[in-house]
Enzyme design. Structure first.
Site, PDB file in Angstrom:
ATOM      1  N   CYS A  57       0.831  -1.214   0.000  1.00 39.98           N
ATOM      2  CA  CYS A  57       0.000   0.000   0.000  1.00 39.98           C
ATOM      3  C   CYS A  57       0.867   1.267   0.000  1.00 39.98           C
ATOM      4  CB  CYS A  57      -0.917  -0.018   1.220  1.00 39.98           C
ATOM      5  SG  CYS A  57      -2.041   1.382   1.252  1.00 39.98           S
ATOM      6  N   CYS A  61       0.684   4.711   6.892  1.00 34.68           N
ATOM      7  CA  CYS A  61       0.085   4.550   8.220  1.00 34.68           C
ATOM      8  C   CYS A  61       1.055   3.790   9.142  1.00 34.68           C
ATOM      9  CB  CYS A  61      -1.239   3.804   8.122  1.00 34.68           C
ATOM     10  SG  CYS A  61      -2.319   4.469   6.837  1.00 34.68           S
ATOM     11  N   CYS A  64       0.468   0.142  10.319  1.00 26.36           N
ATOM     12  CA  CYS A  64      -0.015  -0.871   9.388  1.00 26.36           C
ATOM     13  C   CYS A  64       1.080  -1.728   8.769  1.00 26.36           C
ATOM     14  CB  CYS A  64      -0.828  -0.219   8.277  1.00 26.36           C
ATOM     15  SG  CYS A  64      -1.598  -1.469   7.213  1.00 26.36           S
ATOM     16  N   CYS A 101     -16.525  -9.040   5.690  1.00 26.70           N
ATOM     17  CA  CYS A 101     -15.798  -7.793   5.397  1.00 26.70           C
ATOM     18  C   CYS A 101     -14.580  -8.114   4.539  1.00 26.70           C
ATOM     19  CB  CYS A 101     -15.320  -7.148   6.685  1.00 26.70           C
ATOM     20  SG  CYS A 101     -16.592  -7.028   7.943  1.00 26.70           S
ATOM     21  N   CYS A 133     -19.278  -5.866   3.699  1.00 26.39           N
ATOM     22  CA  CYS A 133     -18.548  -4.636   4.012  1.00 26.39           C
ATOM     23  C   CYS A 133     -17.252  -4.630   3.218  1.00 26.39           C
ATOM     24  CB  CYS A 133     -18.254  -4.580   5.514  1.00 26.39           C
ATOM     25  SG  CYS A 133     -17.340  -3.088   5.993  1.00 26.39           S
ATOM     26  N   CYS A 193     -18.994   2.275   8.508  1.00 26.55           N
ATOM     27  CA  CYS A 193     -18.274   1.580   9.563  1.00 26.55           C
ATOM     28  C   CYS A 193     -17.034   2.436   9.789  1.00 26.55           C
ATOM     29  CB  CYS A 193     -17.896   0.169   9.107  1.00 26.55           C
ATOM     30  SG  CYS A 193     -16.812  -0.670  10.275  1.00 26.55           S
ATOM     31  N   ARG A 265     -17.891  -2.353  17.661  1.00 29.91           N
ATOM     32  CA  ARG A 265     -17.215  -3.632  17.387  1.00 29.91           C
ATOM     33  C   ARG A 265     -15.854  -3.696  18.092  1.00 29.91           C
ATOM     34  NH1 ARG A 265     -17.774  -3.763  12.104  1.00 29.91           N
ATOM     35  NH2 ARG A 265     -19.758  -4.827  12.396  1.00 29.91           N
TER      36      ARG A 265
HETATM   37  N1  SAM Z   1      -6.526   0.643   3.111  1.00 31.59           N
HETATM   38  C1  SAM Z   1      -7.798   0.795   3.663  1.00 31.59           C
HETATM   39  C2  SAM Z   1      -7.892   1.880   4.689  1.00 31.59           C
HETATM   40  O1  SAM Z   1      -6.887   2.245   5.288  1.00 31.59           O
HETATM   41  O2  SAM Z   1      -8.997   2.375   4.912  1.00 31.59           O
HETATM   42  C3  SAM Z   1      -8.372  -0.479   4.219  1.00 31.59           C
HETATM   43  C4  SAM Z   1      -7.543  -1.438   5.045  1.00 31.59           C
HETATM   44  S1  SAM Z   1      -6.883  -0.834   6.584  1.00 31.59           S
HETATM   45  C5  SAM Z   1      -5.791  -2.149   7.010  1.00 31.59           C
HETATM   46  C6  SAM Z   1      -8.261  -0.893   7.719  1.00 31.59           C
HETATM   47  C7  SAM Z   1      -8.028  -0.448   9.145  1.00 31.59           C
HETATM   48  O3  SAM Z   1      -7.349  -1.445   9.882  1.00 31.59           O
HETATM   49  C8  SAM Z   1      -7.201   0.780   9.396  1.00 31.59           C
HETATM   50  O4  SAM Z   1      -7.905   1.967   9.209  1.00 31.59           O
HETATM   51  C9  SAM Z   1      -6.805   0.636  10.857  1.00 31.59           C
HETATM   52  O5  SAM Z   1      -7.754   1.289  11.676  1.00 31.59           O
HETATM   53  C10 SAM Z   1      -6.873  -0.878  11.070  1.00 31.59           C
HETATM   54  N2  SAM Z   1      -5.522  -1.415  11.343  1.00 31.59           N
HETATM   55  C11 SAM Z   1      -4.547  -1.619  10.445  1.00 31.59           C
HETATM   56  N3  SAM Z   1      -3.436  -2.118  11.018  1.00 31.59           N
HETATM   57  C12 SAM Z   1      -3.731  -2.239  12.335  1.00 31.59           C
HETATM   58  C13 SAM Z   1      -2.963  -2.673  13.464  1.00 31.59           C
HETATM   59  N4  SAM Z   1      -1.708  -3.070  13.351  1.00 31.59           N
HETATM   60  N5  SAM Z   1      -3.567  -2.669  14.676  1.00 31.59           N
HETATM   61  C14 SAM Z   1      -4.847  -2.251  14.786  1.00 31.59           C
HETATM   62  N6  SAM Z   1      -5.602  -1.813  13.762  1.00 31.59           N
HETATM   63  C15 SAM Z   1      -5.051  -1.791  12.548  1.00 31.59           C
HETATM   64 FE1  SF4 Z   2      -2.767   1.210   3.398  1.00 26.23          FE
HETATM   65 FE2  SF4 Z   2      -2.648   0.012   5.743  1.00 26.23          FE
HETATM   66 FE3  SF4 Z   2      -2.967   2.640   5.636  1.00 26.23          FE
HETATM   67 FE4  SF4 Z   2      -4.993   1.004   4.848  1.00 26.23          FE
HETATM   68  S1  SF4 Z   2      -4.146   1.225   6.912  1.00 26.23           S
HETATM   69  S2  SF4 Z   2      -4.230   2.857   3.806  1.00 26.23           S
HETATM   70  S3  SF4 Z   2      -3.781  -0.682   3.987  1.00 26.23           S
HETATM   71  S4  SF4 Z   2      -1.155   1.498   4.925  1.00 26.23           S
END
Ligand code: SAM
Ligand code: SF4
Ligand code: DTB
Length: 327
Positions: A57, A61, A64, A101, A133, A193, A265
């Site tokens: 990606c 973040c 992530c 989801c 979802c 959500c 949730r």
């Molecule tokens: N890329 C899309 C986005 O960011 O909206 C969808 C996938 S993203 C992985 C979905 C959510 O997962 C993120 O917004 C974050 O809140 C949660 N998330 C991701 N990594 C995480 C982690 N290590 N611990 C807890 N929540 C996490």
């Molecule tokens: Fe990409 Fe992860 Fe951020 Fe979603 S949370 S936008 S998958 S880096």
């Protein structure tokens, strides 16, 4: 039917801080009162997650594992095609899930074949009688409308943290962009959500700030995922100390008080919680969990363990209750 509990969208940050800092017994008592009145009974919705497009990606973040900016990024996992995804949805339904989801590690939805496949997945999941979802980053108005036409129940897009703390966690996308995506989803008639994560090094004021923005959305998001950081090796947040379970209980209880009719949730981070801590979260007003052995890239409690947990708590599953008909 007029809701028995009024919904407010004008909570001040200090009111929310006061709730977060209440003596725990008082906070639980209040959250229970709100939950019982707004959602009689203790029904819990089971939602299963599947990563359709994993890793690589463009966003940065800090929490992530799927960001290409971190050494945790997993590459080489092929995107899943429509039929294998629908097979997983069928298995999730069989195991008792009510919502399915699907996640794409994208900054924004890509047009063309991947989007057509996403639409086919949504249609297929809905035909099974499951709620569908999608979480796939930012989208255009046209894409939102097409997802709504395919029957999408909800779009997941988290605000993650307060507007002030956000810049320390994500540099490639603004809070305002997140809010605009949420508006597009709403305009297309898809339910929202939207929630966040604790354990990102934020302060109490940031937690109150996140909840304030969520509660200011009108209508409130229909579902509010509360995640505890899963600190993954190779991400900038790998050294973050684990979240104290009672902090998560406080976050859930406060979300319940602010958004009485939303589904709250209990999301990532359950593996680090004892059975008793999870039951406290249910007592605080959580009425949904992610169900299935994996989240997107990290693990989740085993299905059998969750069945035992819910049986021990004596909670009724949403799908088994009268209101649980989801088609
Ligand atoms: N890329 C899309 C986005 O960011 O909206 C969808 C996938 S993203 C992985 C979905 C959510 O997962 C993120 O917004 C974050 O809140 C949660 N998330 C991701 N990594 C995480 C982690 N290590 N611990 C807890 N929540 C996490
Ligand atoms: Fe990409 Fe992860 Fe951020 Fe979603 S949370 S936008 S998958 S880096
Ligand atoms: C949400 O708020 N949490 C889920 C779901 N929405 C998409 C994702 C949690 C991901 C945890 C880290 C992983 O498994 O990669």
């Amino acid at each position: 039917m007029t809701p028995a509990i009024p919904t407010r969208h004008d909570w001040s940050r200090s009111e929310i801080r006061t709730l977060l800092e209440l003596p725990l017994m008082e906070l639980l008592w209040r959250a229970q009162g709100v939950h019982r009145e707004a959602n009689p009974g203790y029904r819990v919705q089971l939602a299963s997650l599947l990563s359709v497009k994993t890793g690589g990606c463009e966003e940065d973040c800090a929490y992530c594992p799927q960001s290409m900016h971190h050494s945790s990024d997993v590459s080489g996992r092929p995107d899943l095609a429509v039929e294998p995804v629908l097979e997983r949805a069928r298995a999730a339904k069989q195991a008792g899930a009510e919502r399915f989801c699907m996640g794409w590690a994208w900054r924004e939805i890509r047009e063309g074949a991947p989007f057509e496949a996403m639409l086919a997945m949504v249609r297929g999941v809905r035909e099974m009688g499951l709620e569908a979802c999608v979480t796939a980053g930012m989208l255009t108005d046209t894409q939102a409308v097409r997802l709504a036409e395919a029957g999408l129940t909800a779009y997941n897009h988290n605000l993650d943290t307060s507007p002030e703390h956000y810049g320390r966690i994500i540099g490639t996308r603004t809070y305002q962009e997140r809010l605009e995506t949420l508006e597009r989803v709403r305009r297309a008639g898809i339910t929202l959500c939207c929630g966040g994560i604790i354990g990102l090094g934020e302060g109490l004021d940031d937690r109150a700030g996140l909840l304030q923005v969520l509660a200011s959305l009108d209508p409130h998001p229909e579902s509010v995922p509360i995640n505890a950081l899963v600190a993954v090796e190779g991400t900038p947040l790998e050294e973050q100390p684990p979240v104290d379970a009672l902090e998560l209980v406080r976050m859930v209880a406060t979300a319940r008080i602010l958004m009485p009719h939303s589904r709250v949730r209990l999301s990532a981070g359950r593996e680090q919680l004892s059975r008793e801590a999870q039951i406290l979260c249910l007592l605080a007003g959580a009425d949904s969990i992610f169900y299935g052995d994996t989240l997107l890239t990290t693990s989740n409690p085993a299905v059998e363990a969750d069945r035992e947990l819910l049986a021990a708590a004596g909670v009724q599953l949403w799908a088994e209750s009268e209101q649980g008909a989801c088609v």
